[in-house]
Design an enzyme around this catalytic site. Structure first.
Site, PDB file in Angstrom:
ATOM      1  N   GLU A 245       1.047  -1.272  -0.170  1.00  0.00           N
ATOM      2  CA  GLU A 245       0.156  -0.393  -0.091  1.00  0.00           C
ATOM      3  C   GLU A 245       0.657   1.218  -0.046  1.00  0.00           C
ATOM      4  O   GLU A 245       1.740   1.238   0.848  1.00  0.00           O
ATOM      5  CB  GLU A 245      -0.836   0.242   1.410  1.00  0.00           C
ATOM      6  N   CYS A 282      -3.619   7.037   5.838  1.00  0.00           N
ATOM      7  CA  CYS A 282      -3.787   6.757   4.523  1.00  0.00           C
ATOM      8  C   CYS A 282      -4.679   7.442   3.597  1.00  0.00           C
ATOM      9  O   CYS A 282      -5.202   7.174   2.775  1.00  0.00           O
ATOM     10  CB  CYS A 282      -3.188   5.645   4.273  1.00  0.00           C
TER      11      CYS A 282
END
Length: 508
Positions: A245, A282
């Site tokens: 990620e 995020c």
């Protein structure tokens, strides 16, 4: 040469707190991976795995005060946020224990023989088995939920894979504490402690992904760091899956009717979401398409008021602070960019949140020529880690579609529509957002990732390097591979695949 020390640093002052460990050498990494590899068969029993995961959750909960205090001293995220993150982390471990016991993750499929089929079909029995040792790279911004005891670790252990975790340098003491608790939980559950191993150091992270006994890797971090590890994983003589990620802009689109209906509510909600955790999520909404006009002005005023009311924030480390200050300065200096609330440095250790605005036409290359067009404004379409968001003011549906077509992949995309059923922009905008992200929200905010069976925390590159999720029950699938036994005698089959379903597992 002596191994370099690993220090715990207070981000509120920039001063070292304590020496925690030493960086792992190549030999240390080799020993760690081999130790984990040697005990992989101890995780074969699903009952033992589930007990281990629950015991780990109990031990982490029991050490709550110490964990929160240590993590706060290293990250400045605050006791409230960290207490919630720990609760999420232990709930995730218990949820994976239930996944292990329920058994559908094995994806058992049995086709009985049919000699009369064309062509004839043999007896075939398919299930999924663990890959082997998994390398886990801890995240800076989630010292618990995406680090040592976090989702990658929990899902890999649930799959039956030992883990070697590379600690993040921003929270080494928290990493050591949590790793010790996980290893203690393994021993308490009757498993070898080396089903969980911790290493420190940048070089250790590179050596880990290259080690021939590492079968897969999970990473949460920057595009630059993640891409380097992804390339290393692909360049091995035997490439391995790398589930990274890396970065996400998390676009938000506001329809004109939504803004007319509740401009102030949307502005206040966005301010809370983009400054949550000092903008270090995020899933922070970092780019917003809002309509021009009076209603759009009211939205922007409410957003600016909410952001301006946010106090100075301490970021996770001083390197991130410097990157944020430089990043917002470069964006604010672009032609046509305005700053309703100017982001940037606070005192020597803090930053101030801010809002940047620009006409959407500048992001399509239709305004400003070679010096003011989209080529100079690409920075506005890249993630800036910290408490800032960019609001692009649009004049037409076509302009929204054109800007969205130029965005990279994202973890999330959000659409705000009117409550009334006659919002004609709702369907086209939702269709334009869907290809951009793994999770698409309507009338909500993306900073909040529920641990649930239907969750998907991933998205097109650079959000992630694969199509998998790192949150939710299906995160376990990353660490498994399918195997089919064809025409195998019953005595040789694992119990999970035998006639009569002796273990009572879900099967097709």
């Amino acid at each position: 040469m002596a191994a370099e020390p690993v220090w715990s640093v207070d981000p509120r002052t920039g001063k070292p707190r304590e020496r925690v460990a030493v960086e792992a050498t190549t030999e240390d990494v080799d020993r760690s991976v081999r130790a984990a590899h040697e005990v992989r068969e101890s995780l074969a029993d699903r009952t033992g795995r589930a007990a281990f995961l629950r015991t780990a959750a109990d031990l982490l909960d029991g050490a709550r005060e110490r964990i929160v205090a240590t993590a706060d001293a290293e990250t400045a995220l605050g006791p409230v946020r960290l207490t919630g993150e720990l609760a999420r982390t232990t709930a995730q471990l218990r949820a994976f224990a239930e996944v292990v016991e329920e058994g559908s993750f094995l994806d058992i499929r049995i086709d009985l023989p049919d000699p009369g089929a064309t062509p004839p079909r043999p007896d075939m029995r398919r299930w999924k088995i663990p890959l082997g040792v998994v390398a886990v790279y801890a995240a800076s911004n989630f010292p618990l939920a995406f680090s040592v005891p976090g989702g990658d670790t929990a899902s890999a252990l649930a799959a039956g894979c030992p883990v070697v975790i590379k600690a993040h340098p921003d929270h080494p003491a928290t990493s050591e504490l949590c790793a010790g608790l996980l290893r203690g939980a393994a021993a308490k559950a009757g498993l070898p402690e080396d089903v969980v191993v911790l290493v420190h150091g940048f070089d250790a992270g590179v050596e880990l992904v290259r080690h021939p006994l590492v079968a897969a890797a999970g990473f949460t971090g920057s595009v630059r760091g993640g891409r380097a590890l992804f390339d290393a994983a692909a360049a091995r003589p035997a490439p391995i899956p790398f589930h990274g990620e890396l970065g996400s802009l998390n676009p938000v689109v506001l329809t004109p009717t939504a803004v007319e209906e509740r401009a102030e509510e949307i502005g206040a909600g966005l301010a809370g979401s983009m400054t949550l955790g000092a903008g270090q999520f995020c899933t922070k909404p970092g780019f917003v398409l809002a309509p021009s006009g009076e209603a759009g002005d009211r939205f922007l005023d409410a957003l600016a008021a909410g952001v301006a009311a946010t106090g100075p924030a301490v970021l996770l480390d001083h390197r991130m602070r410097e990157a944020f200050v430089a990043g917002v300065a470069a964006r604010a200096a672009l032609t046509g960019v305005r700053t309703p609330v100017t982001p940037g440095a606070g005192d020597a250790h803090t930053v101030g949140a801010g809002v940047l605005t620009v006409d959407a036409a500048r992001l399509t290359g239709r305004e400003g020529g070679s010096e003011g067009g989209s080529g100079d404004h690409h920075l506005l379409l890249e993630e800036c880690f910290g408490p800032v968001t960019v609001v692009a003011r649009y004049d037409s549906r076509a302009q929204v579609t054109e800007v969205l077509a130029g965005l990279p992949g994202n973890l999330t995309a959000t659409l705000h529509i009117a409550d009334a059923a006659d919002d004609e922009d709702a369907a086209p905008f939702l269709a334009a957002l869907t290809p951009l992200a793994g999770r698409v929200l309507v009338n909500g905010w993306p900073t909040g990732v529920a641990v649930a069976a239907a969750q998907h925390h991933g998205g097109p590159y650079p959000a992630t390097t694969s199509t998998s999720t790192s949150v939710g029950a299906t995160a376990i699938e990353r660490w498994l591979r399918p195997v089919t036994y064809q025409s195998a005698p019953a005595r040789l089959l694992p119990p999970e695949l035998r006639d009569g379903n002796p273990l009572g597992l879900p099967r097709r």
